[in-house]
Design a protein around this motif. Structure first.
Motif, mmCIF file in Angstrom:
data_model
loop_
_atom_site.group_PDB
_atom_site.id
_atom_site.type_symbol
_atom_site.label_atom_id
_atom_site.label_comp_id
_atom_site.label_asym_id
_atom_site.label_seq_id
_atom_site.Cartn_x
_atom_site.Cartn_y
_atom_site.Cartn_z
ATOM 1 N N LEU A 24 0.810 -1.217 0.000
ATOM 2 C CA LEU A 24 0.000 0.000 0.000
ATOM 3 C C LEU A 24 0.845 1.269 0.000
ATOM 4 N N LYS A 25 2.090 1.172 0.390
ATOM 5 C CA LYS A 25 2.965 2.343 0.409
ATOM 6 C C LYS A 25 3.062 2.978 -0.972
ATOM 7 N N ASN A 26 3.130 2.151 -2.025
ATOM 8 C CA ASN A 26 3.301 2.712 -3.373
ATOM 9 C C ASN A 26 2.007 2.710 -4.176
ATOM 10 N N ASP A 27 0.860 2.692 -3.482
ATOM 11 C CA ASP A 27 -0.449 2.753 -4.131
ATOM 12 C C ASP A 27 -0.998 4.177 -4.009
ATOM 13 N N PRO A 28 -0.978 4.967 -5.090
ATOM 14 C CA PRO A 28 -1.430 6.367 -4.986
ATOM 15 C C PRO A 28 -2.913 6.496 -4.669
ATOM 16 N N ALA A 29 -3.681 5.438 -4.911
ATOM 17 C CA ALA A 29 -5.121 5.494 -4.628
ATOM 18 C C ALA A 29 -5.423 5.266 -3.153
ATOM 19 N N TYR A 30 -4.456 4.776 -2.396
ATOM 20 C CA TYR A 30 -4.697 4.488 -0.977
ATOM 21 C C TYR A 30 -4.518 5.758 -0.159
ATOM 22 N N GLN A 31 -5.574 6.116 0.592
ATOM 23 C CA GLN A 31 -5.566 7.320 1.405
ATOM 24 C C GLN A 31 -6.056 7.024 2.824
ATOM 25 N N PRO A 32 -5.497 7.729 3.822
ATOM 26 C CA PRO A 32 -4.352 8.634 3.720
ATOM 27 C C PRO A 32 -3.072 7.855 3.456
ATOM 28 N N ASN A 71 -3.633 -4.689 7.263
ATOM 29 C CA ASN A 71 -5.071 -4.851 7.504
ATOM 30 C C ASN A 71 -5.909 -4.340 6.340
ATOM 31 N N ASP A 72 -5.437 -3.309 5.659
ATOM 32 C CA ASP A 72 -6.238 -2.666 4.609
ATOM 33 C C ASP A 72 -6.038 -3.283 3.216
ATOM 34 N N ILE A 73 -5.277 -4.347 3.125
ATOM 35 C CA ILE A 73 -5.219 -5.130 1.873
ATOM 36 C C ILE A 73 -6.267 -6.225 1.993
ATOM 37 N N ASN A 74 -7.388 -6.055 1.308
ATOM 38 C CA ASN A 74 -8.486 -7.008 1.507
ATOM 39 C C ASN A 74 -8.320 -8.249 0.631
ATOM 40 N N PRO A 75 -8.964 -9.355 1.019
ATOM 41 C CA PRO A 75 -8.823 -10.613 0.272
ATOM 42 C C PRO A 75 -9.242 -10.509 -1.183
ATOM 43 N N ALA A 76 -10.250 -9.679 -1.481
ATOM 44 C CA ALA A 76 -10.702 -9.541 -2.871
ATOM 45 C C ALA A 76 -9.588 -8.987 -3.745
ATOM 46 N N ARG A 77 -8.778 -8.108 -3.196
ATOM 47 C CA ARG A 77 -7.680 -7.536 -3.963
ATOM 48 C C ARG A 77 -6.611 -8.593 -4.252
ATOM 49 N N VAL A 78 -6.343 -9.452 -3.271
ATOM 50 C CA VAL A 78 -5.365 -10.527 -3.495
ATOM 51 C C VAL A 78 -5.900 -11.515 -4.524
#
Length: 339
Positions: A296-304, A325-332
């Protein structure tokens, strides 16, 4: 190609580091060096998946202490057998065996007062300036163009077939999850996310890890199987490392944290999703065209934005572990591109 020298490789003690030394060994073998690897028992099987290795010696050493008696005994046994030694760990004790064995050429990085133990010394880069680990190890060869190296493992077909039979598996008929990370919880995707992902997959999931991770894997399996019976089989602590390597090599895909088994999957070229939290894929990425990295560090869409990452801490200093925690299973699941 005739052998020009006999070389001893003193291996690192972690599985992921061992995998990342493979390009160095490939370089040394290509120029005619006959390679014997000295490794601790829990790392030695990785080197048996490297065809360029002539022999693997399992070191009779344990964690901690110089264990001079054991080192002297082994040094006496191997004295006169090697022309060169490549000492991959940076510790003082790792450089003792080649010295005691009288190996004339001893190559390694400076560290822990090793000046007198090494004959060929490379300056150890500062922690913030160290190159990716593959290049760091490959530099010991004295060669250049190190960024082109990618680790490769090859397990003999008969060894894989035997392991699959022992485990009751069929090639490509399962996924592998490696939910552990030796360093600490700030590198581990939540157990509940692994369970939910297992329920979404059509094929069963094997949970692999050490005995220390058996309870974590059991938590994942119980929750996953409650929602979809047969979704997960917990093999953590129940396989040899050779069996685990073979299971990964024959898997449909692998999902893992930043761990040693992540690097194993990459070196076998298995489709995989690697989930990063407190650590950085800029330093230890899975080096495979079949790997997808989620960070998520290099995901510009992730805020804040995750200004705190990478923190390289064992536990989240801020107490939220948003990075995982904010990487959800659907994304994987989407990154896996499988059913």
């Amino acid at each position: 190609m005739p052998t020009t020298s006999r070389s001893l490789i003193v291996a690192p003690q972690w599985i992921g580091d061992a995998v990342m030394t493979e390009p160095l060994l490939r370089r040394l073998h290509a120029r005619g060096e006959q390679l014997t690897v000295g490794a601790l028992p829990w790392v030695a099987p990785v080197y048996r998946a490297m065809p360029q290795v002539h022999e693997v010696i399992e070191f009779p050493f344990a964690h901690g202490g110089l264990q001079l008696k054991a080192r002297r005994a082994l040094a006496k046994r191997i004295a006169g057998q090697f022309d060169s030694a490549y000492i991959l760990p940076n510790s003082l004790k790792s450089a003792l065996l080649p010295l005691l064995a009288g190996i004339p050429k001893r190559i390694g990085y400076l560290g822990e007062a090793r000046i007198g133990l090494l004959t060929h010394r490379l300056k150890n880069p500062a922690k913030g300036q160290r190159p990716p680990m593959v290049a760091f190890y490959s530099a010991l060869s004295g060669e250049t163009d190190l960024d082109a190296d990618r680790p490769q493992l090859q397990m003999p077909a008969d060894v894989v077939a035997q392991a699959l039979t022992e485990l009751g598996l069929q090639r490509g008929a399962y996924h592998v999850f490696a939910p552990g990370a030796e360093y600490g919880p700030a590198k581990r995707w939540p157990a509940r996310h692994f369970s939910e992902l297992a329920q979404k997959l059509a094929l069963p999931v094997l949970l692999l890890g050490s005995g220390k991770e058996a309870a974590l894997c059991e938590e994942i399996a119980v929750a996953a199987n409650a929602g979809r019976p047969g979704a997960c089989v917990n093999l953590a602590g129940k396989t040899s490392l050779i069996q685990a390597l073979c299971a990964i090599a024959a898997a449909r895909s692998v999902v893992s944290n930043d761990s040693g088994l992540m690097h194993v999957a990459a070196a076998f070229g298995v489709p995989q999703v690697a989930i990063f939290g407190s650590s950085s894929p800029l330093h230890t990425p899975p080096l495979s065209a079949e790997a997808s990295v989620l960070w998520l560090k290099n995901d510009p869409a992730y805020q804040p934005p995750l200004d705190c990452a990478p923190c390289f801490e064992r536990e989240c200093p801020l107490g939220h572990t948003r990075c995982l925690n904010d990487i959800n299973p659907a994304r994987v699941l989407q990154a896996l591109q499988v059913g």
